[in-house]
Design a protein around this motif. Structure first.
Motif, PDB file in Angstrom:
ATOM      1  N   ILE A   1      32.967  67.263  58.430  1.00 52.76           N
ATOM      2  CA  ILE A   1      32.260  68.559  58.336  1.00 52.76           C
ATOM      3  C   ILE A   1      30.805  68.283  58.008  1.00 52.76           C
ATOM      4  CG2 ILE A   1      32.215  70.815  57.175  1.00 52.76           C
ATOM      5  CD1 ILE A   1      35.125  70.024  56.177  1.00 52.76           C
ATOM      6  N   SER A   2      29.908  68.997  58.675  1.00 55.79           N
ATOM      7  CA  SER A   2      28.477  68.797  58.392  1.00 55.79           C
ATOM      8  C   SER A   2      28.132  69.394  57.034  1.00 55.79           C
ATOM      9  CB  SER A   2      27.631  69.489  59.474  1.00 55.79           C
ATOM     10  OG  SER A   2      27.750  70.896  59.390  1.00 55.79           O
ATOM     11  N   GLN A   3      27.136  68.780  56.364  1.00 50.73           N
ATOM     12  CA  GLN A   3      26.702  69.275  55.052  1.00 50.73           C
ATOM     13  C   GLN A   3      26.176  70.707  55.153  1.00 50.73           C
ATOM     14  OE1 GLN A   3      27.117  67.592  52.078  1.00 50.73           O
ATOM     15  NE2 GLN A   3      28.331  66.273  53.445  1.00 50.73           N
ATOM     16  N   LYS A   4      25.632  71.051  56.293  1.00 53.01           N
ATOM     17  CA  LYS A   4      25.085  72.392  56.493  1.00 53.01           C
ATOM     18  C   LYS A   4      26.186  73.452  56.491  1.00 53.01           C
ATOM     19  CE  LYS A   4      22.291  75.050  59.792  1.00 53.01           C
ATOM     20  NZ  LYS A   4      21.595  75.020  61.110  1.00 53.01           N
ATOM     21  N   TYR A   5      27.364  73.093  56.987  1.00 51.91           N
ATOM     22  CA  TYR A   5      28.449  74.072  57.104  1.00 51.91           C
ATOM     23  C   TYR A   5      29.316  74.155  55.845  1.00 51.91           C
ATOM     24  CZ  TYR A   5      32.513  76.593  58.825  1.00 51.91           C
ATOM     25  OH  TYR A   5      33.511  77.510  58.972  1.00 51.91           O
ATOM     26  N   ILE A   6      29.319  73.129  55.014  1.00 52.62           N
ATOM     27  CA  ILE A   6      30.199  73.092  53.834  1.00 52.62           C
ATOM     28  C   ILE A   6      30.059  74.341  52.955  1.00 52.62           C
ATOM     29  CG2 ILE A   6      30.541  71.929  51.597  1.00 52.62           C
ATOM     30  CD1 ILE A   6      30.446  69.278  53.069  1.00 52.62           C
ATOM     31  N   PRO A   7      28.845  74.871  52.683  1.00 56.59           N
ATOM     32  CA  PRO A   7      28.749  76.085  51.852  1.00 56.59           C
ATOM     33  C   PRO A   7      29.457  77.295  52.457  1.00 56.59           C
ATOM     34  CG  PRO A   7      26.612  75.004  52.002  1.00 56.59           C
ATOM     35  CD  PRO A   7      27.496  74.329  52.997  1.00 56.59           C
ATOM     36  N   HIS A   8      29.716  77.262  53.770  1.00 65.59           N
ATOM     37  CA  HIS A   8      30.335  78.406  54.442  1.00 65.59           C
ATOM     38  C   HIS A   8      31.812  78.177  54.779  1.00 65.59           C
ATOM     39  CE1 HIS A   8      26.281  79.973  54.966  1.00 65.59           C
ATOM     40  NE2 HIS A   8      25.932  78.791  55.423  1.00 65.59           N
ATOM     41  N   ILE A   9      32.337  77.044  54.367  1.00 65.05           N
ATOM     42  CA  ILE A   9      33.654  76.654  54.856  1.00 65.05           C
ATOM     43  C   ILE A   9      34.777  77.564  54.359  1.00 65.05           C
ATOM     44  CG2 ILE A   9      34.270  75.023  53.007  1.00 65.05           C
ATOM     45  CD1 ILE A   9      35.243  73.151  55.340  1.00 65.05           C
ATOM     46  N   PHE A  10      34.562  78.210  53.203  1.00 69.61           N
ATOM     47  CA  PHE A  10      35.608  79.077  52.651  1.00 69.61           C
ATOM     48  C   PHE A  10      35.425  80.544  53.031  1.00 69.61           C
ATOM     49  CE2 PHE A  10      35.653  75.581  49.416  1.00 69.61           C
ATOM     50  CZ  PHE A  10      36.891  75.068  49.774  1.00 69.61           C
ATOM     51  N   GLU A  11      34.464  80.831  53.892  1.00 70.92           N
ATOM     52  CA  GLU A  11      34.254  82.207  54.322  1.00 70.92           C
ATOM     53  C   GLU A  11      35.295  82.582  55.381  1.00 70.92           C
ATOM     54  OE1 GLU A  11      30.252  82.595  55.684  1.00 70.92           O
ATOM     55  OE2 GLU A  11      29.385  82.050  53.750  1.00 70.92           O
ATOM     56  N   ALA A  12      35.763  83.824  55.281  1.00 66.80           N
ATOM     57  CA  ALA A  12      36.775  84.280  56.235  1.00 66.80           C
ATOM     58  C   ALA A  12      36.174  84.435  57.622  1.00 66.80           C
ATOM     59  CB  ALA A  12      37.361  85.627  55.779  1.00 66.80           C
ATOM     60  N   PHE A  13      36.977  84.222  58.626  1.00 68.09           N
ATOM     61  CA  PHE A  13      36.625  84.434  60.045  1.00 68.09           C
ATOM     62  C   PHE A  13      35.569  83.450  60.560  1.00 68.09           C
ATOM     63  CE2 PHE A  13      37.212  88.783  58.152  1.00 68.09           C
ATOM     64  CZ  PHE A  13      38.544  88.884  58.489  1.00 68.09           C
TER      65      PHE A  13
ATOM     66  N   ILE B   1      37.319  71.062  45.611  1.00 69.92           N
ATOM     67  CA  ILE B   1      36.110  70.283  45.913  1.00 69.92           C
ATOM     68  C   ILE B   1      36.251  69.684  47.300  1.00 69.92           C
ATOM     69  CG2 ILE B   1      34.666  68.313  45.218  1.00 69.92           C
ATOM     70  CD1 ILE B   1      35.760  68.706  42.365  1.00 69.92           C
ATOM     71  N   ILE B   2      35.132  69.642  48.034  1.00 69.25           N
ATOM     72  CA  ILE B   2      35.134  69.068  49.385  1.00 69.25           C
ATOM     73  C   ILE B   2      34.186  67.867  49.418  1.00 69.25           C
ATOM     74  CG2 ILE B   2      34.749  69.510  51.831  1.00 69.25           C
ATOM     75  CD1 ILE B   2      34.929  72.501  51.126  1.00 69.25           C
ATOM     76  N   GLN B   3      34.674  66.803  50.015  1.00 69.99           N
ATOM     77  CA  GLN B   3      33.834  65.623  50.288  1.00 69.99           C
ATOM     78  C   GLN B   3      34.011  65.306  51.761  1.00 69.99           C
ATOM     79  OE1 GLN B   3      35.511  62.764  47.589  1.00 69.99           O
ATOM     80  NE2 GLN B   3      34.505  63.627  45.782  1.00 69.99           N
ATOM     81  N   SER B   4      32.908  65.287  52.505  1.00 63.46           N
ATOM     82  CA  SER B   4      33.052  65.080  53.951  1.00 63.46           C
ATOM     83  C   SER B   4      31.800  64.446  54.542  1.00 63.46           C
ATOM     84  CB  SER B   4      33.330  66.423  54.642  1.00 63.46           C
ATOM     85  OG  SER B   4      33.610  66.221  56.005  1.00 63.46           O
ATOM     86  N   GLU B   5      32.026  63.750  55.656  1.00 63.85           N
ATOM     87  CA  GLU B   5      30.934  63.148  56.413  1.00 63.85           C
ATOM     88  C   GLU B   5      31.304  63.229  57.890  1.00 63.85           C
ATOM     89  OE1 GLU B   5      28.466  58.927  56.710  1.00 63.85           O
ATOM     90  OE2 GLU B   5      29.825  59.285  55.013  1.00 63.85           O
TER      91      GLU B   5
END
Length: 661
Positions: free
Chosen positions: A451-463, A496-500
């Motif tokens: 997952i990109s770092q840019k998208y991680i803040p939005h990963i738990f948003e619905a839809f 917590i999410i850790q991704s690259e």
């Protein structure tokens, strides 16, 4: 002596401007007007004139507007004493006010003789007019003063009533002239005195989003102008408000220059604007979701329809149709999970999701992993490492939500990990602060697309998904992680999410759980169902959908039960009433039916007067939420089963209520 008295009387009459007159009227002759010297002066007659000419001279100079009144007066004089005030046009002095009184001389028998006096009262009238004018002027001034006070009070009250704040102060003295209640509220002060003492500080705390406004306002100290702008008053304080303002330079009656500012509090509009913006963003996200759902729903539906048609064509080929059947079942299960996720999100968004904590053995998590990791791992040849280290297995928790968290995390890892990749599932117990609690730690790691770092803040948003199904080639709705986050929050846990990108992701969930004490410990190992568990049992199946009837009846008959069917609640009640006590061993009751629903039918059965009222009733419905379950129990049902029907669960529910019976 007599002559002297006559002179004195004449002087007095002249001073008081009173003249004497006599008029004589005889038939066949012109009226005759006799006058003394003062009277002639008052009439403006100079030199000799005959009585007849004097009469004509006088009548010609009666003011036209008073002529009718004068003639009425003249007529009265022949009968009685009378008096009149009228206007007379003097040849030299112009309009005069005259008081005239007269009386008939009854001693004259030949014709009519009337005598009287004529007094110039112009000066008296003038003085009275001046006095009246002064009185009226005084009254007018008094009225104007009252009106001014009332007007000032009116405008003051009007300013107080305004929804906008008003602040006015002199420049350069900065003396507050007026500050209404709204302005006091906006600036967070109690009264004008407090505002005056804090004026400098107050003005410095105003923030202007447009920095050019400050320079424009400074120019007002030198130039009479007007500035419109936005500002924030009391930023960060309890009285903070956003306002649209207009500041203008005016001249007050004292001649001083003053600044007057009106503030319109638009804080609620800002809140609404932000809410609208969020709603619009939400609507865009939902539109994207619906677009994605259209694709994702059609995919399993196409598979179901396609494999059903292929089975129909190749019905004789047992091996081929069995393969199609497995694939059709897989597509159906995916579709059911998809619909379940959408419904779960609806509950979360409406705030209806609650915890249902009960004793559960955490080692059953392994069973959940077996279900999730079964087929897809084999299909994609994934390498999965499982590690479960639990010392206190029996805890109080919402087992369904914990299983759903694990299923969503593992399903995501499987979904986004390429063929031949690796997935690690670590479930362990961590020490909690309290002695009677543990922290359940769930870590799911994969070597997937990341997952990109840019998208991680939005990963738990619905839809939302970083890439939709068409872009990634991976089916999904973007709802799973929103459900995970909601459940974790509900259980006071953390995620917590850790991704690259390109290397993989790790999701770490920690949930507090209370340990079941030795006294409370229960054996949760489920007993095996006996062979033909419903043999010799008569079941009343209440269901209006023929397809559901066929499925349920087949399952029950395969378990050796005798099945009778009622198409709605009213028929079911009638059948129970008609049957003898103990005739039906159990009733499977649908909820939404025509004529009489399942709740109403259950209540009607429970009101029967004999043992038939005690027949076990199990709700079997597509209404799958907790409030539906509670409603079923409130209506008098013994248990609850959500559709679609799972054979094992259905049989266990029936066996359970029969054992209680």
């Amino acid at each position: 002596m007599i002559q002297q008295k006559k002179i004195n009387v004449e002087r007095i009459l002249r001073v008081n401007r009173v003249g004497a007159w006599r008029i004589e009227i005889e038939d066949g002759k012109a009226p005759r007007f006799y006058a003394d010297a003062v009277m002639d002066e008052l009439l403006g007659i100079q030199g000799e004139i005959s009585p007849e000419e004097r009469f004509t001279f006088h009548r010609a100079r009666v003011h036209p507007d008073d002529m009718q009144l004068f003639l009425e007066y003249s007529d009265k004089l022949s009968e009685t004493k009378s008096e009149i005030v009228y206007r007379y046009i003097h040849p030299t002095f112009g309009e005069m006010f005259v008081r005239c009184s007269g009386i008939r001389d009854r001693s004259v028998v030949d014709g009519i003789s009337i005598m009287g006096i004529h007094q110039d009262i112009s000066e008296t009238v003038r003085l009275e007019k001046e006095k009246e004018a002064e009185r009226r002027l005084a009254e007018l001034n008094n009225t104007l003063r009252k009106e001014k006070i009332e007007q000032e009070d009116y405008y003051r009250e009007l300013l107080e009533m305004q929804s906008c704040g008003v602040l006015a102060y002199t420049i350069p003295g900065h003396k507050i002239i007026h500050m209404n209640a709204q302005a006091l509220r906006m600036y967070g002060v109690e009264n004008i005195e407090e505002a005056q003492s804090k004026l400098g500080t107050m003005l410095k705390k105003v923030i202007y989003p447009d920095v050019d406004v400050i320079e424009k306002l400074k120019r007002l100290h030198k130039v009479d102008d007007m500035v419109d702008y936005e500002c924030i008053i009391g930023k960060g304080e309890p009285n903070e408000c956003h306002a649209l303002a207009t500041t203008k330079v005016i001249r007050v009656p004292s001649g001083e220059r003053a600044v007057i500012t009106t503030f319109l509090d638009v804080s609620e509009m800002i809140v609404l604007k932000n809410a609208l913006q969020k709603a619009e963003e939400g609507n865009r996200a939902k539109s994207s979701f619906l677009f994605a759902m259209s694709h994702d729903l059609r995919t399993p539906m196409n598979a179901i329809i396609g494999y059903a048609e292929l089975m129909e064509r190749h019905w004789g080929d047992n091996e081929l149709t069995t393969n199609y059947l497995h694939k059709l079942k897989g597509a159906s299960q995916f579709l059911l999970a998809l619909i379940g996720n959408v419904l779960e999100i609806a509950r979360i968004e409406s705030g209806k999701e609650t915890l249902n904590e009960a004793p559960w053995n955490l080692k059953k998590i392994n069973d959940t992993l077996e279900i999730v990791l079964d087929r897809e791992i084999l299909n994609k040849q994934l390498h999965v490492a499982r590690n479960i280290e639990i010392q206190h297995a029996d805890v109080y928790c919402d087992s369904l939500k914990i299983q759903e968290i694990i299923m969503n995390l593992v399903s995501n890892a499987i979904k986004y990990t390429p063929d031949g990749g690796k997935i690690d599932v670590d479930i362990e117990e961590m020490e909690a602060v309290g002695e009677d609690s543990i922290i359940l730690r769930i870590c799911v790691s994969d070597t997937g697309i990341g997952i990109s770092q840019k998208y991680i803040p939005h990963i738990f948003e619905a839809f939302t998904r970083e890439k939709n199904s068409s872009e990634s080639g991976i089916m999904g709705t973007g709802l799973g992680l929103r459900i995970v986050k909601s459940f974790v929050d509900l259980m006071d846990g953390s995620v917590i999410i850790q991704s690259e990108p390109g290397k993989g992701s790790s999701f770490i969930v920690e949930i507090p759980c209370r340990i079941v004490s030795e006294e409370e410990r229960i054996d949760q190992a489920e007993q095996r169902l006996p062979e033909n568990p419903l043999k010799y049992k008569r079941i009343l199946l209440v269901e209006d959908n023929e397809l559901n009837v066929e499925i349920a009846r087949t399952i029950l008959q395969d378990a050796k039960a005798e099945v009778e069917v009622a198409a709605d609640g009213a028929i079911a009640v009638a059948m129970v009433q008609k049957a003898s006590a103990g005739y039906y061993d159990v009733v499977l009751m649908d909820i939404q039916m025509p004529k009489m629903n399942g709740y109403q039918a259950t209540k009607a059965i429970r009101k029967l007067s004999d043992e038939r009222a005690q027949v076990p009733i199990i709700a079997m419905t597509a209404n799958a939420f907790e409030e539906d379950r509670q409603a079923a129990f409130a209506a008098g049902m013994d248990d609850y089963l959500a559709k679609p029907i799972e054979i094992d669960k259905l049989l266990r529910k029936i066996v359970k209520v029969l054992e209680k019976k």
